[in-house]
Design a protein around this motif. Sequence first.
Motif, PDB file in Angstrom:
ATOM      1  N   GLY A   3      50.187  -4.777 -19.353  1.00 30.75           N
ATOM      2  CA  GLY A   3      51.428  -4.046 -19.624  1.00 30.75           C
ATOM      3  C   GLY A   3      52.599  -4.631 -18.836  1.00 30.75           C
ATOM      4  N   ILE A   4      52.330  -4.986 -17.578  1.00 35.42           N
ATOM      5  CA  ILE A   4      53.390  -5.579 -16.747  1.00 35.42           C
ATOM      6  C   ILE A   4      53.810  -6.938 -17.318  1.00 35.42           C
ATOM      7  CG2 ILE A   4      53.962  -6.459 -14.449  1.00 35.42           C
ATOM      8  CD1 ILE A   4      52.004  -4.364 -13.293  1.00 35.42           C
ATOM      9  N   VAL A   5      52.780  -7.746 -17.691  1.00 36.73           N
ATOM     10  CA  VAL A   5      53.068  -9.067 -18.257  1.00 36.73           C
ATOM     11  C   VAL A   5      53.918  -8.922 -19.527  1.00 36.73           C
ATOM     12  CG1 VAL A   5      52.021 -11.118 -19.329  1.00 36.73           C
ATOM     13  CG2 VAL A   5      51.015 -10.146 -17.241  1.00 36.73           C
ATOM     14  N   ASP A   6      53.609  -7.912 -20.349  1.00 38.23           N
ATOM     15  CA  ASP A   6      54.388  -7.673 -21.574  1.00 38.23           C
ATOM     16  C   ASP A   6      55.853  -7.364 -21.244  1.00 38.23           C
ATOM     17  OD1 ASP A   6      52.257  -8.065 -23.224  1.00 38.23           O
ATOM     18  OD2 ASP A   6      51.757  -5.917 -23.414  1.00 38.23           O
ATOM     19  N   LEU A   7      56.058  -6.533 -20.219  1.00 44.21           N
ATOM     20  CA  LEU A   7      57.424  -6.128 -19.864  1.00 44.21           C
ATOM     21  C   LEU A   7      58.251  -7.312 -19.372  1.00 44.21           C
ATOM     22  CD1 LEU A   7      56.524  -2.758 -18.085  1.00 44.21           C
ATOM     23  CD2 LEU A   7      57.747  -3.005 -20.263  1.00 44.21           C
ATOM     24  N   ILE A   8      57.582  -8.269 -18.713  1.00 45.90           N
ATOM     25  CA  ILE A   8      58.293  -9.487 -18.295  1.00 45.90           C
ATOM     26  C   ILE A   8      58.608 -10.332 -19.523  1.00 45.90           C
ATOM     27  CG2 ILE A   8      58.229 -11.578 -16.865  1.00 45.90           C
ATOM     28  CD1 ILE A   8      55.952 -10.206 -15.260  1.00 45.90           C
ATOM     29  N   ALA A   9      57.587 -10.466 -20.393  1.00 43.31           N
ATOM     30  CA  ALA A   9      57.722 -11.344 -21.558  1.00 43.31           C
ATOM     31  C   ALA A   9      58.847 -10.885 -22.475  1.00 43.31           C
ATOM     32  CB  ALA A   9      56.389 -11.406 -22.315  1.00 43.31           C
ATOM     33  N   ASN A  10      58.998  -9.562 -22.646  1.00 39.51           N
ATOM     34  CA  ASN A  10      60.038  -9.127 -23.575  1.00 39.51           C
ATOM     35  C   ASN A  10      61.370  -8.846 -22.861  1.00 39.51           C
ATOM     36  OD1 ASN A  10      59.846  -6.535 -22.468  1.00 39.51           O
ATOM     37  ND2 ASN A  10      58.461  -5.812 -24.085  1.00 39.51           N
ATOM     38  N   PHE A  65      54.256  -3.558  -9.871  1.00 40.65           N
ATOM     39  CA  PHE A  65      52.831  -3.744  -9.574  1.00 40.65           C
ATOM     40  C   PHE A  65      52.440  -2.878  -8.377  1.00 40.65           C
ATOM     41  CE2 PHE A  65      49.393  -5.925  -7.274  1.00 40.65           C
ATOM     42  CZ  PHE A  65      48.426  -6.001  -8.277  1.00 40.65           C
ATOM     43  N   GLU A  66      53.316  -2.847  -7.370  1.00 37.77           N
ATOM     44  CA  GLU A  66      53.034  -2.028  -6.190  1.00 37.77           C
ATOM     45  C   GLU A  66      52.905  -0.555  -6.547  1.00 37.77           C
ATOM     46  OE1 GLU A  66      52.102  -4.655  -3.778  1.00 37.77           O
ATOM     47  OE2 GLU A  66      52.243  -2.606  -3.000  1.00 37.77           O
ATOM     48  N   ILE A  67      53.806  -0.103  -7.436  1.00 37.34           N
ATOM     49  CA  ILE A  67      53.760   1.312  -7.846  1.00 37.34           C
ATOM     50  C   ILE A  67      52.467   1.600  -8.599  1.00 37.34           C
ATOM     51  CG2 ILE A  67      54.865   3.065  -9.305  1.00 37.34           C
ATOM     52  CD1 ILE A  67      57.543   1.584  -8.716  1.00 37.34           C
ATOM     53  N   VAL A  68      52.120   0.691  -9.524  1.00 38.83           N
ATOM     54  CA  VAL A  68      50.900   0.886 -10.316  1.00 38.83           C
ATOM     55  C   VAL A  68      49.678   0.860  -9.392  1.00 38.83           C
ATOM     56  CG1 VAL A  68      49.443  -0.046 -12.162  1.00 38.83           C
ATOM     57  CG2 VAL A  68      51.928  -0.069 -12.413  1.00 38.83           C
ATOM     58  N   TRP A  69      49.697  -0.064  -8.413  1.00 39.33           N
ATOM     59  CA  TRP A  69      48.569  -0.183  -7.463  1.00 39.33           C
ATOM     60  C   TRP A  69      48.375   1.132  -6.709  1.00 39.33           C
ATOM     61  CZ3 TRP A  69      45.099  -4.105  -5.872  1.00 39.33           C
ATOM     62  CH2 TRP A  69      44.385  -3.805  -4.706  1.00 39.33           C
ATOM     63  N   SER A  70      49.484   1.707  -6.176  1.00 39.49           N
ATOM     64  CA  SER A  70      49.307   2.862  -5.301  1.00 39.49           C
ATOM     65  C   SER A  70      49.350   4.191  -6.041  1.00 39.49           C
ATOM     66  CB  SER A  70      50.344   2.849  -4.177  1.00 39.49           C
ATOM     67  OG  SER A  70      51.620   2.592  -4.692  1.00 39.49           O
ATOM     68  N   GLU A  71      50.044   4.247  -7.191  1.00 40.66           N
ATOM     69  CA  GLU A  71      50.169   5.541  -7.864  1.00 40.66           C
ATOM     70  C   GLU A  71      49.508   5.588  -9.229  1.00 40.66           C
ATOM     71  OE1 GLU A  71      54.311   6.721  -7.933  1.00 40.66           O
ATOM     72  OE2 GLU A  71      54.638   5.674  -6.021  1.00 40.66           O
ATOM     73  N   GLY A  72      49.199   4.405  -9.798  1.00 40.44           N
ATOM     74  CA  GLY A  72      48.624   4.372 -11.139  1.00 40.44           C
ATOM     75  C   GLY A  72      49.700   4.607 -12.183  1.00 40.44           C
ATOM     76  N   GLY A  73      49.292   4.797 -13.442  1.00 38.79           N
ATOM     77  CA  GLY A  73      50.238   5.092 -14.505  1.00 38.79           C
ATOM     78  C   GLY A  73      50.481   3.922 -15.434  1.00 38.79           C
ATOM     79  N   ASP A  74      51.160   4.246 -16.540  1.00 41.38           N
ATOM     80  CA  ASP A  74      51.440   3.235 -17.553  1.00 41.38           C
ATOM     81  C   ASP A  74      52.711   2.476 -17.167  1.00 41.38           C
ATOM     82  OD1 ASP A  74      51.556   1.817 -19.986  1.00 41.38           O
ATOM     83  OD2 ASP A  74      52.975   3.315 -20.772  1.00 41.38           O
ATOM     84  N   PRO A  75      52.633   1.152 -17.016  1.00 41.03           N
ATOM     85  CA  PRO A  75      53.787   0.380 -16.551  1.00 41.03           C
ATOM     86  C   PRO A  75      55.059   0.635 -17.363  1.00 41.03           C
ATOM     87  CG  PRO A  75      51.843  -1.019 -16.593  1.00 41.03           C
ATOM     88  CD  PRO A  75      51.442   0.294 -17.196  1.00 41.03           C
ATOM     89  N   ALA A  76      54.939   0.674 -18.703  1.00 39.91           N
ATOM     90  CA  ALA A  76      56.128   0.847 -19.547  1.00 39.91           C
ATOM     91  C   ALA A  76      56.786   2.199 -19.269  1.00 39.91           C
ATOM     92  CB  ALA A  76      55.749   0.727 -21.018  1.00 39.91           C
ATOM     93  N   GLU A  77      55.940   3.213 -19.070  1.00 39.07           N
ATOM     94  CA  GLU A  77      56.461   4.550 -18.805  1.00 39.07           C
ATOM     95  C   GLU A  77      57.163   4.616 -17.458  1.00 39.07           C
ATOM     96  OE1 GLU A  77      53.302   7.257 -20.673  1.00 39.07           O
ATOM     97  OE2 GLU A  77      54.004   8.294 -18.851  1.00 39.07           O
ATOM     98  N   ILE A  78      56.543   3.967 -16.467  1.00 33.27           N
ATOM     99  CA  ILE A  78      57.133   3.957 -15.119  1.00 33.27           C
ATOM    100  C   ILE A  78      58.521   3.324 -15.163  1.00 33.27           C
ATOM    101  CG2 ILE A  78      56.916   2.987 -12.780  1.00 33.27           C
ATOM    102  CD1 ILE A  78      53.837   3.171 -13.196  1.00 33.27           C
ATOM    103  N   VAL A  79      58.624   2.203 -15.869  1.00 33.36           N
ATOM    104  CA  VAL A  79      59.906   1.489 -15.982  1.00 33.36           C
ATOM    105  C   VAL A  79      60.949   2.398 -16.625  1.00 33.36           C
ATOM    106  CG1 VAL A  79      61.055  -0.365 -17.239  1.00 33.36           C
ATOM    107  CG2 VAL A  79      58.939  -0.830 -15.979  1.00 33.36           C
ATOM    108  N   GLU A  80      60.499   3.124 -17.652  1.00 33.81           N
ATOM    109  CA  GLU A  80      61.391   4.013 -18.385  1.00 33.81           C
ATOM    110  C   GLU A  80      61.863   5.167 -17.500  1.00 33.81           C
ATOM    111  OE1 GLU A  80      63.621   4.531 -21.452  1.00 33.81           O
ATOM    112  OE2 GLU A  80      61.936   3.133 -21.743  1.00 33.81           O
TER     113      GLU A  80
END
Lengths: 95, 492
Positions: B389-396, B408-423
Amino acid sequence: MHVDEATVRRIARLARIKITDEEAKGLEAELSGILDWVEQLKQVDTDAVEPMTRVVGQDLKQRADVVTDGEKAAEIVANAPMADDNFFVVPKVVE
Amino acid sequence: MHDKVAAPSNGNLIPGATGDWEVVIGMEVHAQVNSRAKLFSGAATAFGAEPNAHVSLVDAAMPGMLPVINEECVAQAVRTGLGLKAQINLKSIFDRKNYFYPDLPQGYQISQYKQPIVGEGEIEIEVDGTAKTVGIERLHLEQDAGKSIHDQHPEYSYVDLNRSGVALMEIVSKPDLRSAKEAQAYVTKLRTILRYLGTCDGDMEKGNLRADVNVSVRKPGAPLGTRCEIKNVNSIRFIGQAVDVEARRQIDIIEDGGKIDQETRLFDPGKGETRSMRSKEEAHDYRYFPDPDLLPLEFTEDYVAHLRHDLPELPDEKKARFMAEYGLASYDASVLVAERERADYFQAVAKGRDGKTAANWVINELLGRLNKEGHDIADSPVSADQVGGIVDLIANGTISGKLAKDLFEIVWSEGGDPAEIVETRGMKQVTDTGAIETAVDAVIAANPDKVEQVKAKPSMIGWFVGQVMKASGGKANPQAVNEILKAKLGLE
């Protein structure tokens, strides 16, 4: 083929069999006799003969990889001269 | 007259007082077979049971008990042989190896001597970027012994037979190794292959993979020297140390005019030395003979072909495929295939994405972080889907590479869907040129003096980029900022 006393003692030691000096003497002759007989057998040419491993046509029996045994530690050590907490206890052996 | 020493075949020679020496190493690895039950009995192999709980009357060598072979152990040995590209012997023989020790209740170990189940094969290793093929001499099946414990009582040893009769594969290499590093690379690669095959878990700490190292030294090109066998070296690091220490010991003895006694030695990692185990010497007359309780082990070509068909993709093949399919560099591909779980993880991330970016993220971000925290990839807090998911967000273009690391740090410590976190946390990169232009205009209007300066000194544009990025909370696309600034400031 002559088996000397030193060889008799070495074989006895490897087999952990205690023998007296007299027995060692007797065994020299006995073992030499057995080996002479084997020497005699070796005269037969068996180059083209497979070693005989069975007298009836049977293959090695195999078992499925299933746990069917164990969980009876008390029985396992029941005849041990010494046991503790289901371990066998033996005179100290240290490298 | 010139002393003509054979040209060094590699950079592994060890300098001595009388010139360079070559170390020659062969390995005997004992690998515990992955199976539920023991080689010749129905008792369990599982680690960590109560004393003598995983023992049948066969394992305790009670009179009249007969061994019956476990078919899975046979299959595992054949699979391993195939993984080592080795000859599989359709007929092999079990022999008795006779010696007395309290943890060997039979008074002999059932092993294979003249006719092992697997013959010659090979392993490809790589040291400092150089590939080398190491010959395998043989692989045979045998029983493990029990365990003696010496610290329970001042006068007695305690014997636990839980390991007694567990199936081992003894894998013997040819004396093809020439340095501590090669010996380490060999065991590492062998362990990787065993784990891929699922035939041994390779856990050296539990003793499921144990190495005996045969070491000798010689002048380059000379005949083989007398070897010493170093027993049970139980980590890859210790294998390297044991080889170096033992080679040095032998060179010193020979250069002082002495000779090497062929013997069994023990490596003491604490003292960093090897020492003689003289007590084992006398026992070396094992008086092997075929075990009359066991018929020859025989199987067909079809049986072997069936096992071959079901083999997984092995590390060498996987590495070649990663390089061809994803365009990875040899080093990156090697890192990814070193563990099967790691390779699987990478493939999940790379699926439908750019392979190189995926490899980059798995190796540099994920493995780096896992290493730091002492985690295995199997218990990674970040899943392959999340990294993907993170790689996709960079690619687009949704986030910049820098913000991706924060994500990545947020996902590592808190979990969750990368796209949602960004949003939800407003981490989106601003590529909307209108918004960036507004920010650029504001910075230019607020700093007329700097605008004058940058005209004389174009490298000052970096300061402007920094101001705009700051104003955007790091979310502006740096490239877009740069371009707009250049246009507005009339640079170039």
